[in-house]
Design a protein around this motif. Structure first.
Motif, PDB file in Angstrom:
ATOM      1  N   LYS A 166       2.712  -8.255  -7.634  1.00 33.21           N
ATOM      2  CA  LYS A 166       1.769  -7.167  -7.358  1.00 33.21           C
ATOM      3  C   LYS A 166       2.025  -6.559  -5.995  1.00 33.21           C
ATOM      4  N   LEU A 167       2.166  -7.421  -4.982  1.00 31.53           N
ATOM      5  CA  LEU A 167       2.372  -6.937  -3.621  1.00 31.53           C
ATOM      6  C   LEU A 167       3.673  -6.165  -3.522  1.00 31.53           C
ATOM      7  N   GLN A 168       4.723  -6.721  -4.128  1.00 29.71           N
ATOM      8  CA  GLN A 168       6.009  -6.038  -4.065  1.00 29.71           C
ATOM      9  C   GLN A 168       5.919  -4.695  -4.758  1.00 29.71           C
ATOM     10  N   GLY A 169       5.249  -4.680  -5.902  1.00 26.91           N
ATOM     11  CA  GLY A 169       5.096  -3.429  -6.632  1.00 26.91           C
ATOM     12  C   GLY A 169       4.376  -2.389  -5.793  1.00 26.91           C
ATOM     13  N   ASP A 170       3.292  -2.808  -5.157  1.00 37.90           N
ATOM     14  CA  ASP A 170       2.487  -1.884  -4.364  1.00 37.90           C
ATOM     15  C   ASP A 170       3.224  -1.411  -3.132  1.00 37.90           C
ATOM     16  N   TRP A 171       3.746  -2.378  -2.402  1.00 33.41           N
ATOM     17  CA  TRP A 171       4.267  -2.075  -1.079  1.00 33.41           C
ATOM     18  C   TRP A 171       5.654  -1.462  -1.133  1.00 33.41           C
ATOM     19  N   TYR A 172       6.458  -1.947  -2.044  1.00 31.94           N
ATOM     20  CA  TYR A 172       7.822  -1.444  -2.076  1.00 31.94           C
ATOM     21  C   TYR A 172       7.858   0.028  -2.463  1.00 31.94           C
ATOM     22  N   VAL A 223      15.210   4.765  -5.292  1.00 32.76           N
ATOM     23  CA  VAL A 223      14.793   4.631  -6.697  1.00 32.76           C
ATOM     24  C   VAL A 223      14.424   3.167  -6.944  1.00 32.76           C
ATOM     25  N   ASP A 224      15.312   2.256  -6.514  1.00 31.41           N
ATOM     26  CA  ASP A 224      15.033   0.828  -6.629  1.00 31.41           C
ATOM     27  C   ASP A 224      15.097   0.223  -5.231  1.00 31.41           C
ATOM     28  N   PRO A 225      13.937  -0.230  -4.704  1.00 27.51           N
ATOM     29  CA  PRO A 225      13.895  -0.710  -3.320  1.00 27.51           C
ATOM     30  C   PRO A 225      14.865  -1.868  -3.062  1.00 27.51           C
ATOM     31  N   GLU A 226      15.308  -2.535  -4.138  1.00 26.64           N
ATOM     32  CA  GLU A 226      16.201  -3.669  -3.962  1.00 26.64           C
ATOM     33  C   GLU A 226      17.598  -3.222  -3.533  1.00 26.64           C
ATOM     34  N   GLU A 227      17.892  -1.899  -3.644  1.00 27.48           N
ATOM     35  CA  GLU A 227      19.260  -1.444  -3.397  1.00 27.48           C
ATOM     36  C   GLU A 227      19.505  -1.062  -1.946  1.00 27.48           C
ATOM     37  N   TYR A 228      18.730  -1.657  -1.089  1.00 25.83           N
ATOM     38  CA  TYR A 228      18.864  -1.358   0.333  1.00 25.83           C
ATOM     39  C   TYR A 228      20.285  -1.595   0.827  1.00 25.83           C
ATOM     40  N   GLU A 229      20.894  -2.683   0.352  1.00 24.38           N
ATOM     41  CA  GLU A 229      22.231  -3.041   0.845  1.00 24.38           C
ATOM     42  C   GLU A 229      23.255  -1.932   0.609  1.00 24.38           C
ATOM     43  N   VAL A 230      23.133  -1.256  -0.534  1.00 24.50           N
ATOM     44  CA  VAL A 230      24.069  -0.171  -0.864  1.00 24.50           C
ATOM     45  C   VAL A 230      23.953   0.934   0.184  1.00 24.50           C
ATOM     46  N   VAL A 231      22.701   1.311   0.472  1.00 20.05           N
ATOM     47  CA  VAL A 231      22.446   2.370   1.442  1.00 20.05           C
ATOM     48  C   VAL A 231      22.993   1.949   2.798  1.00 20.05           C
ATOM     49  N   ASN A 232      22.721   0.722   3.156  1.00 20.93           N
ATOM     50  CA  ASN A 232      23.164   0.196   4.444  1.00 20.93           C
ATOM     51  C   ASN A 232      24.683   0.272   4.563  1.00 20.93           C
ATOM     52  N   ASP A 233      25.361  -0.157   3.486  1.00 18.78           N
ATOM     53  CA  ASP A 233      26.833  -0.142   3.505  1.00 18.78           C
ATOM     54  C   ASP A 233      27.383   1.269   3.708  1.00 18.78           C
ATOM     55  N   VAL A 234      26.775   2.216   3.010  1.00 19.16           N
ATOM     56  CA  VAL A 234      27.308   3.578   3.045  1.00 19.16           C
ATOM     57  C   VAL A 234      27.044   4.236   4.405  1.00 19.16           C
ATOM     58  N   ARG A 249      11.222  -3.025   4.310  1.00 17.76           N
ATOM     59  CA  ARG A 249      10.800  -4.235   3.592  1.00 17.76           C
ATOM     60  C   ARG A 249      10.933  -5.477   4.451  1.00 17.76           C
ATOM     61  N   ALA A 250      11.854  -5.415   5.404  1.00 13.22           N
ATOM     62  CA  ALA A 250      12.081  -6.582   6.253  1.00 13.22           C
ATOM     63  C   ALA A 250      10.791  -7.049   6.919  1.00 13.22           C
ATOM     64  N   ILE A 251       9.885  -6.084   7.137  1.00  7.37           N
ATOM     65  CA  ILE A 251       8.601  -6.436   7.754  1.00  7.37           C
ATOM     66  C   ILE A 251       7.849  -7.442   6.873  1.00  7.37           C
ATOM     67  N   PHE A 252       7.975  -7.241   5.530  1.00  9.72           N
ATOM     68  CA  PHE A 252       7.195  -8.084   4.604  1.00  9.72           C
ATOM     69  C   PHE A 252       7.891  -9.398   4.297  1.00  9.72           C
ATOM     70  N   GLU A 253       9.190  -9.471   4.598  1.00  5.72           N
ATOM     71  CA  GLU A 253       9.939 -10.645   4.173  1.00  5.72           C
ATOM     72  C   GLU A 253       9.278 -11.971   4.535  1.00  5.72           C
ATOM     73  N   PRO A 254       8.813 -12.136   5.785  1.00  4.42           N
ATOM     74  CA  PRO A 254       8.200 -13.432   6.114  1.00  4.42           C
ATOM     75  C   PRO A 254       7.023 -13.766   5.195  1.00  4.42           C
ATOM     76  N   LEU A 255       6.228 -12.750   4.883  1.00  2.90           N
ATOM     77  CA  LEU A 255       5.062 -12.989   4.024  1.00  2.90           C
ATOM     78  C   LEU A 255       5.514 -13.459   2.636  1.00  2.90           C
ATOM     79  N   PHE A 256       6.520 -12.721   2.096  1.00  2.00           N
ATOM     80  CA  PHE A 256       6.975 -13.109   0.757  1.00  2.00           C
ATOM     81  C   PHE A 256       7.638 -14.470   0.772  1.00  2.00           C
TER      82      PHE A 256
END
Lengths: 303, 250
Positions: free
Chosen positions: A47-53, A139-150, A164-171
């Motif tokens: 739920k949190l990931q859905g909302d926040w991401y 489109v998909d928040p999980e694809e951060y690495e692709v953006v970072n690489d480019v 999202r890194a802000i939320f990582e400790p919580l998750f």
């Protein structure tokens, strides 16, 4: 007739082994509460990931004046560099980035002064102390690495950061908690299986006269074993119902009434989610009890 | 009805066989005494008929079934064709006489109506009318064995096995049980009775199959049983399959 007879046997068996029956009920209650808690924690994380991401973005910080970063040795990012980046995003990251919002250093300064009208730690800042940035919605928040690489390392880019890194400790904490609950659940479930099979064995032993006569007069395996299977199943399902009740009460009072009242900006699991998990808990109870009593009975009430 | 073809039964690997190459043939409606000392293999024979054990070698046929080919889910069906009584009665102590007999029908899923007709009928047959509500501990040994017989016979099985049914009873009571077995036999039921009660065997003059150390040493119609003839091979004139001694009919 046969149904009534079997039910009578079940009742007699449960009464005769009352303390063991209660033990089975309690152990399944506790173990399935842990299973349910683990499942609810996972639901909460989803739920949190859905909302926040959905709200978070990847921010591409462009080089400000006098940046100490090696990437910004060329000085402040130029308008040209910024346009280049936007073009790269539109072509190479097509389908990954949904939307680009440009925040110029003027915008950043406005936002800053709004928040800190007296300047940062008493030091008045100017527009040139700010930096421009591109805010990308993925489109998909999980694809951060692709953006970072480019984007990392391109001229004019100081850094690419995933909000999202802000939320990582919580998750991380929530995931660890749900793993802990699942681990405890596994231990408790093993206990439940052992206890159920011991109880069934005891029950079969205390009724060995009856079962031996049943075998002699030609009762089918079903008639001989079903009462024991049902005993285990009834006790375990009772335990699972208690677990569901416990989770409902827990979610209602701990989360809906208390946590949601004090930290209201989070979307919490509610009793509806418990109801959603409930059938699985009952199913687990059934599978465990029927499975373990079946294995026990195969050894102890063979024809 | 019951046929053993070269049956050998060894319980533990390497041990002396409990039954060694035994062949028997018991016809429908026969009354057979299975005699022999303890450990001679009588109980093993009965257990093989019930398929509580499987032969190590050879074949057992019961009521038209080859037990070595009988799948385990058909075993209950076989046992419905066989009634069994034991020396120790094996009644359920917390059930009444009526309930003990009805139990055998209940577990087979018979209708309540059928049970309420069949149980009083069989209790009358064994002479226990009026004692339906007693519990086993309120009955004498003979009466308990009658309850056991009623339970074994209530389903009208074509075969009745009795493992030392008179072993715990005094001679008079034993006679009553024997009369009952005889009566059941006369309805066409095959009765096999394992016993070492010489007096009973000699009184009734039925077919006698004697086992000794797992082998059939005697099988004669209207036979008698004299255990002193066995176990002392040096005694002259007494062969394992000797002729019946003249003993007065009772």
């Amino acid at each position: 007739m046969r149904g009534q007879f079997i039910l009578g046997e079940v009742g007699a068996g449960l009464r005769r082994n009352l303390s063991m029956t209660v033990a089975v009920v309690l152990v399944t209650f506790v173990s399935l509460t842990f299973v349910g808690a683990a499942a609810l924690l996972q639901l909460q994380i989803d739920k949190l990931q859905g909302d926040w991401y959905e709200q978070v973005e990847v921010t591409v910080y462009l080089c400000p004046q006098d940046s100490p970063q090696a990437a910004c040795a060329g000085g402040e990012a130029t308008q040209e560099q910024q346009e280049d980046l936007e073009r790269v995003i539109a072509t190479e990251l097509d389908g990954v980035v949904e939307e680009v919002r440009v925040e110029s250093k003027e915008d950043a300064f406005d936002a800053f002064t709004q928040r800190y009208p007296d300047g940062y730690l008493g030091t008045p800042l100017t527009v040139d102390d700010m930096q421009s940035s591109l805010h990308l919605t993925l489109v998909d928040p999980e694809e951060y690495e692709v953006v970072n690489d480019v984007l990392t390392g391109r001229p004019g880019v100081e850094s690419v950061e995933d909000d999202r890194a802000i939320f990582e400790p919580l998750f991380l904490v929530l995931n660890r908690l749900s793993l802990l609950a699942a681990g405890l659940a596994v231990v408790m479930l093993v206990t439940a299986v052992l206890l159920i099979s011991t109880t069934i064995r005891l029950s079969a032993f205390s009724r060995r006269r009856e079962t031996s006569i049943m075998r002699l007069v030609g009762a089918s395996n079903t008639v001989i074993q079903l009462p024991f299977l049902l005993e285990g199943a009834i006790a375990a399902v009772l335990g699972s119902l208690l677990a569901i009740g416990g989770l409902l009460v827990g979610v209602r009072y701990l989360i809906t009434d208390w946590l949601a009242g004090s930290v209201p900006w989070v979307n919490y699991v509610d009793t509806g989610d418990v109801i959603q998990v409930a059938p699985f808990l009952i199913l687990i109870a059934l599978v465990l009890s029927v499975g373990s009593s079946y294995l026990t009975l195969r050894r102890y009430t063979r024809v | 009805m019951i046929r053993f073809e070269n049956v050998t039964k060894t319980y533990a690997r390497g041990a002396r066989p409990a039954l060694d190459d035994v062949s028997l043939d018991i016809d429908r409606g026969e009354f057979v005494f299975l005699v022999g000392a303890s450990g001679s293999g009588k109980s093993t024979c009965l257990r093989l008929v019930l398929r509580e054990e499987r032969p190590s070698a050879g074949a057992v046929h019961v009521a038209g079934r080859d037990l070595s080919r009988l799948s385990s889910w058909k075993v209950p069906d076989l046992r419905r064709q066989i009634g069994v009584v034991f020396q120790d009665f094996r009644l359920l102590p917390n059930k009444t006489v009526y309930e003990n007999v009805a139990f055998a029908l209940q577990v087979l899923g018979r209708r309540r109506h059928t049970i309420s007709l069949a149980v009083p009928e069989v209790l009358e047959l064994v002479g226990l009318e009026g004692k339906e509500k007693r519990r086993p501990h309120e009955l004498s040994g003979g009466e308990q064995q009658r309850v056991a017989l009623a339970r074994a016979y209530v389903n009208r099985p074509p075969i009745l096995l009795a493992d030392e049914p008179t072993g715990n009873l005094d001679p008079t009571t034993a006679l009553g049980i024997m009369r009952l077995l005889d009566r059941i036999n006369r309805t066409g039921t095959t009765v096999v009775m394992a016993t070492h009660d010489e007096e009973t065997v000699n009184q009734w003059r039925r077919r006698v199959i004697e086992l000794d150390d797992g082998t059939v040493v005697r099988d004669e119609a209207e036979g008698i049983y004299d255990s002193s003839r066995r176990g002392d091979p040096g005694t002259p004139g007494i062969a394992a399959a000797g002729e019946p001694l003249p003993i007065g009919e009772v």
